[in-house]
Write a protein that holds these residues in place. Structure first.
Motif, PDB file in Angstrom:
ATOM      1  N   LEU A 178       0.838  -1.194   0.000  1.00 17.34           N
ATOM      2  CA  LEU A 178       0.000   0.000   0.000  1.00 17.34           C
ATOM      3  C   LEU A 178       0.878   1.250   0.000  1.00 17.34           C
ATOM      4  O   LEU A 178       2.006   1.234   0.496  1.00 17.34           O
ATOM      5  N   TYR A 179       0.371   2.312  -0.556  1.00 15.90           N
ATOM      6  CA  TYR A 179       1.023   3.612  -0.464  1.00 15.90           C
ATOM      7  C   TYR A 179      -0.057   4.684  -0.416  1.00 15.90           C
ATOM      8  O   TYR A 179      -1.236   4.412  -0.645  1.00 15.90           O
ATOM      9  N   ALA A 180       0.332   5.888  -0.053  1.00 19.32           N
ATOM     10  CA  ALA A 180      -0.640   6.972   0.095  1.00 19.32           C
ATOM     11  C   ALA A 180      -0.239   8.156  -0.771  1.00 19.32           C
ATOM     12  O   ALA A 180       0.950   8.435  -0.942  1.00 19.32           O
ATOM     13  N   CYS A 181      -1.243   8.816  -1.288  1.00 11.49           N
ATOM     14  CA  CYS A 181      -1.037  10.028  -2.085  1.00 11.49           C
ATOM     15  C   CYS A 181      -1.645  11.207  -1.315  1.00 11.49           C
ATOM     16  O   CYS A 181      -2.786  11.136  -0.861  1.00 11.49           O
ATOM     17  N   ILE A 182      -0.874  12.274  -1.168  1.00 12.54           N
ATOM     18  CA  ILE A 182      -1.350  13.486  -0.497  1.00 12.54           C
ATOM     19  C   ILE A 182      -1.431  14.603  -1.520  1.00 12.54           C
ATOM     20  O   ILE A 182      -0.444  14.918  -2.194  1.00 12.54           O
ATOM     21  N   CYS A 183      -2.609  15.182  -1.634  1.00 10.27           N
ATOM     22  CA  CYS A 183      -2.794  16.320  -2.535  1.00 10.27           C
ATOM     23  C   CYS A 183      -3.072  17.553  -1.673  1.00 10.27           C
ATOM     24  O   CYS A 183      -4.048  17.587  -0.921  1.00 10.27           O
ATOM     25  N   SER A 184      -2.204  18.571  -1.794  1.00  6.42           N
ATOM     26  CA  SER A 184      -2.318  19.780  -0.980  1.00  6.42           C
ATOM     27  C   SER A 184      -2.999  20.909  -1.735  1.00  6.42           C
ATOM     28  O   SER A 184      -3.062  20.893  -2.975  1.00  6.42           O
ATOM     29  N   PHE A 185      -3.513  21.871  -0.966  1.00  7.56           N
ATOM     30  CA  PHE A 185      -4.205  23.069  -1.484  1.00  7.56           C
ATOM     31  C   PHE A 185      -5.551  22.727  -2.127  1.00  7.56           C
ATOM     32  O   PHE A 185      -5.964  23.337  -3.107  1.00  7.56           O
TER      33      PHE A 185
END
Length: 357
Positions: A178-185
């Motif tokens: 598993l991995y995670a994606c972070i989208c900012s703003f």
């Protein structure tokens, strides 16, 4: 393979029943034989058979008494009752224990095969039905379980491995991958449009979301499987190309990786632990759960006091305060933290420095 036990007080009948059929080809394994009901009852408590073929008339404990006792410890056992002519009244008594299968002595081979085939198919159908019911139950519980994982992990950071293991099986997380994606703003005003685009982007690149989107103060985090570099680059480019009316800042994308799923979620918890309001959103349906992180929990107050006490310079104090009292924090939460910090001394009994107050 279904586990089968044969019970009869006559050795010749036990041996005949044990050898007259190729039980393995029917999906059965003969795990034991017994010469009376008491011996059979002891074996049932130890071996838990699925099916028991038993005579009615036996010494010490007869077939009906065996069925009555065994049904108390395992109601899933199916009994096949062997009865002779003139024993129909005994057979009728067994009906109140759910016995539906009766064979007359001497036992006909084909009748026994037909009986075992029917029982096997019934148990198979029941198992399929139970799995379907369990899947529906878990589906209904999915959202509360997901929220429970985050809330317990946020509330018990020192106990995170145990918390994660408790939920891992229920939520079907793999050990790795598993991995995670972070989208900012990502501002909340266009969050709905953003979530629809996430579904489209993940579908187009073949990535699978395994957890609801976690949204905290202009940041959206989603957990994915199939962590290939090609997936990541496609997701990054697609997200950074998105644009909505009144959007002032281009999205920024980063990724989290862990050696195991537990490592990954530990990183996720550390990322969201400083936010009071947390949203869990299922992008396919729009289902949203809004919960609040207990920023004034005793363990947080204790760690904050330790940080103040250990701070080597007074110039570090404002930075520590800024990291705790964020602009998004409500006044009530800020008051609770302040009260907890200054009214409850730590284990050393030291009062907080006056300049902090």
């Amino acid at each position: 393979m279904l586990r089968l036990m044969i019970v009869d007080d006559e050795q010749i009948i036990r041996e005949a029943l044990s050898s007259m059929i190729d039980y393995t080809s029917l999906g059965y394994e003969v795990i034991a034989t017994a010469k009376n009901g008491m011996e059979a009852y002891d074996r049932i408590r130890d071996d838990y058979p699925d099916v028991v073929i038993t005579d009615i008339k036996m010494p010490i404990l007869n077939g009906l008494e065996l069925i009555e006792r065994a049904s108390r410890i395992d109601s899933r056992i199916t009994f096949i009752l062997l009865s002779g002519y003139g024993e129909f009244e005994y057979a009728k008594q067994a009906m109140k224990y759910g016995v539906r299968y009766y064979l007359l002595k001497p036992t006909d081979k084909q009748e026994l095969i037909n009986c075992l085939d029917t029982i096997r198919e019934e148990k198979k159908q029941k198992e399929v039905q139970q799995k379907a019911e369990q899947a529906l139950l878990l589906k209904d519980m999915q959202s509360p379980l997901e929220q429970g994982l985050l809330m317990e992990a946020l509330d018990q950071p020192d106990n995170f491995p145990q918390v994660f293991k408790k939920y891992q099986g229920l939520l079907s997380f793999p050990e790795k991958g598993l991995y995670a994606c972070i989208c900012s703003f990502v501002e909340e005003t266009y969050l709905k449009s953003f979530l629809k685009d996430i579904v489209r982007i993940l579908l187009s690149c073949g990535a699978e979301s395994v957890f609801p989107v976690i949204y905290v103060k202009n940041s959206a985090l989603f957990v994915l499987s199939s962590p290939t570099l090609a997936h990541q680059e496609t997701i990054r480019q697609s997200l950074e190309e998105l644009h909505y009316p009144q959007q002032c800042v281009t999205f920024e994308t980063s990724f989290l990786h862990g050696d195991t799923s537990e490592d990954l979620f530990a990183q996720i918890i550390s990322k969201i632990s400083r936010y009071e309001r947390i949203l869990l959103i299922r992008p396919e349906t729009g289902e949203t759960r809004d919960f609040h992180n207990n920023m004034a929990a005793p363990w947080r107050i204790s760690k904050l006091r330790e940080a103040f006490t250990a701070s080597p310079a007074e110039t570090d104090i404002p930075s520590l305060l800024d990291s705790v009292f964020t602009p998004s924090m409500t006044p009530d939460v800020a008051k609770n933290i302040a009260l907890g910090l200054f009214l409850n001394p730590d284990n050393s009994g030291q009062e907080p420095p006056l300049d902090i107050a």
